[in-house]
Design a protein around this motif. Structure first.
Motif, PDB file in Angstrom:
ATOM      1  N   ILE A  81       0.836  -1.206   0.000  1.00 31.82           N
ATOM      2  CA  ILE A  81       0.000   0.000   0.000  1.00 31.82           C
ATOM      3  C   ILE A  81       0.870   1.255   0.000  1.00 31.82           C
ATOM      4  N   THR A  82       1.932   1.253   0.807  1.00 28.66           N
ATOM      5  CA  THR A  82       2.801   2.427   0.908  1.00 28.66           C
ATOM      6  C   THR A  82       3.531   2.698  -0.404  1.00 28.66           C
ATOM      7  N   ILE A  83       4.091   1.655  -1.017  1.00 29.24           N
ATOM      8  CA  ILE A  83       4.843   1.829  -2.268  1.00 29.24           C
ATOM      9  C   ILE A  83       3.925   2.345  -3.371  1.00 29.24           C
ATOM     10  N   ASP A  87       4.812   5.943  -5.048  1.00 26.45           N
ATOM     11  CA  ASP A  87       5.329   5.918  -6.416  1.00 26.45           C
ATOM     12  C   ASP A  87       4.238   6.363  -7.397  1.00 26.45           C
ATOM     13  N   GLN A  88       4.440   7.512  -8.008  1.00 27.53           N
ATOM     14  CA  GLN A  88       3.452   8.059  -8.935  1.00 27.53           C
ATOM     15  C   GLN A  88       3.285   7.198 -10.186  1.00 27.53           C
ATOM     16  N   THR A  89       4.341   6.483 -10.584  1.00 28.60           N
ATOM     17  CA  THR A  89       4.251   5.641 -11.792  1.00 28.60           C
ATOM     18  C   THR A  89       3.335   4.436 -11.584  1.00 28.60           C
ATOM     19  N   LEU A  90       3.023   4.121 -10.334  1.00 30.50           N
ATOM     20  CA  LEU A  90       2.154   2.982 -10.040  1.00 30.50           C
ATOM     21  C   LEU A  90       0.689   3.379  -9.857  1.00 30.50           C
ATOM     22  N   PHE A  97      -6.151  -1.200  -7.712  1.00 32.43           N
ATOM     23  CA  PHE A  97      -6.945  -2.354  -7.263  1.00 32.43           C
ATOM     24  C   PHE A  97      -6.116  -3.256  -6.346  1.00 32.43           C
ATOM     25  N   LEU A  98      -4.822  -3.381  -6.640  1.00 30.95           N
ATOM     26  CA  LEU A  98      -3.943  -4.180  -5.787  1.00 30.95           C
ATOM     27  C   LEU A  98      -3.821  -3.554  -4.396  1.00 30.95           C
TER      28      LEU A  98
END
Length: 333
Positions: A81-83, A87-90, A97-98
């Protein structure tokens, strides 16, 4: 003779009053009734969760093992959740949804695992009717929402592979937000129906729940009224949730496979399939466990077997999700 009648009549009057009305029984001098006597029937006002009281020699070992697994599960989901948040690219529909799936898994484990760990430190644990109802509602709501969320993630993969050029238009943020809200509305609506059916009548068979949390089968079997009709209705509702979700996922993957076969290059086919591998693995594990425990009318007939399966889908399955998605992301880099 008169004195004998006079000494017996108050006792007779007291017994008549108990059977015609209701009287709360208290334990340890507290103001919390454990059972009530109503119409000559014991009514349960709190449950005792049996948990793992039949395994006294293994409780310490199981507590250590499950506690470590729980810490790893929480750490994995919180990391995902934190990453994704940082990370804007994600910030794409798939990773959003993940993140929602990881958050759902975290809440799902909070409903059951801390209670299970408490049972391993004590032989049994009392829980009120209201507390049992709340635990079952959130457990079923998150479980049903999980099924619908995996279905939504399958649809997301279908759009990404079959309509790649229109993906960002079809799965725009407002659409994803509405679909995500519908997933949880449907999930908790099903949970509300099932929980209301189970707790619509009092409980009098026993106050011992043969489980480490308030699951459907062990609680329903304690109902005063005939539970066969309720069990059958809940069984068909479970079929509706699990099988319909699973069939929609199969339909998505049938269309995905048809699209992947048409990709000319082997590398392209492998890349397209790799984006679905993690989701497909989680789907198989989740729906496999749900089918084993809920899609059988005789559920609850073997408490030990039900507890074993419950440990798998409440402890092991939540651990697999972050591990599977993390490994998939490492392989795709």
């Amino acid at each position: 003779m008169k004195s004998g009648l006079q000494t017996r009549s108050p006792l007779k009057h007291s017994l008549q009053r108990q059977t015609s009305g209701s009287e709360s029984w208290y334990h340890n001098g507290e103001n919390t009734p454990k059972k009530q006597w109503e119409n000559a029937t014991w009514l349960v006002t709190e449950f005792v969760l049996v948990g793992f009281s039949n395994l006294p020699d293994l409780r310490t070992t199981l507590f250590t093992l499950f506690f470590l697994i729980y810490l790893v599960t929480l750490s994995g989901n919180v990391t995902i959740i934190t990453i994704i948040h940082v990370d804007q690219t994600l910030h794409t529909p798939m990773y959003c949804f993940l993140a929602v799936l990881s958050l759902s898994e975290t809440c799902y484990t909070l409903v059951t695992i801390p209670n299970m760990l408490a049972h391993l430190l004590m032989e049994s644990q009392a829980i009120s009717i209201a507390g049992c109802r709340a635990q079952m509602f959130f457990f079923l709501g998150l479980g049903c929402s999980h099924c619908f969320l995996l279905t939504l993630m399958g649809y997301d993969r279908y759009v990404a592979i079959c309509y790649p050029l229109r993906y960002l238009v079809i799965m725009r943020p407002t659409v994803c937000l509405c679909l995500g809200a519908l997933v949880f509305c449907w999930g908790f609506s099903v949970a509300l129906i099932e929980t209301s059916m189970i707790f619509s009548s009092p409980f009098c068979s026993s106050d011992h729940v043969e489980h480490f949390f308030c699951d459907i089968a062990p609680v329903l079997k304690l109902s005063c009224e005939g539970s066969a009709g309720k069990a059958l209705a809940i069984f068909f509702l479970s079929i509706l949730v699990v099988l319909v979700s699973f069939l929609l996922i199969l339909l998505s993957y049938a269309l995905i496979v048809a699209a992947i076969v048409r990709i000319p290059s082997t590398a392209g086919r492998h890349r397209a399939f790799s984006t679905c591998a993690a989701h497909l693995t989680v789907v198989i594990v989740h729906f496999g466990c749900a089918s084993i425990i809920y899609l059988r009318p005789e559920s609850g007939g073997n408490p030990d077997q039900d507890r074993l399966v419950a440990v798998f889908y409440t402890v092991v399955t939540p651990l697999l999700n972050p591990v599977v998605y993390t490994l998939r992301n490492k392989e795709s880099q």
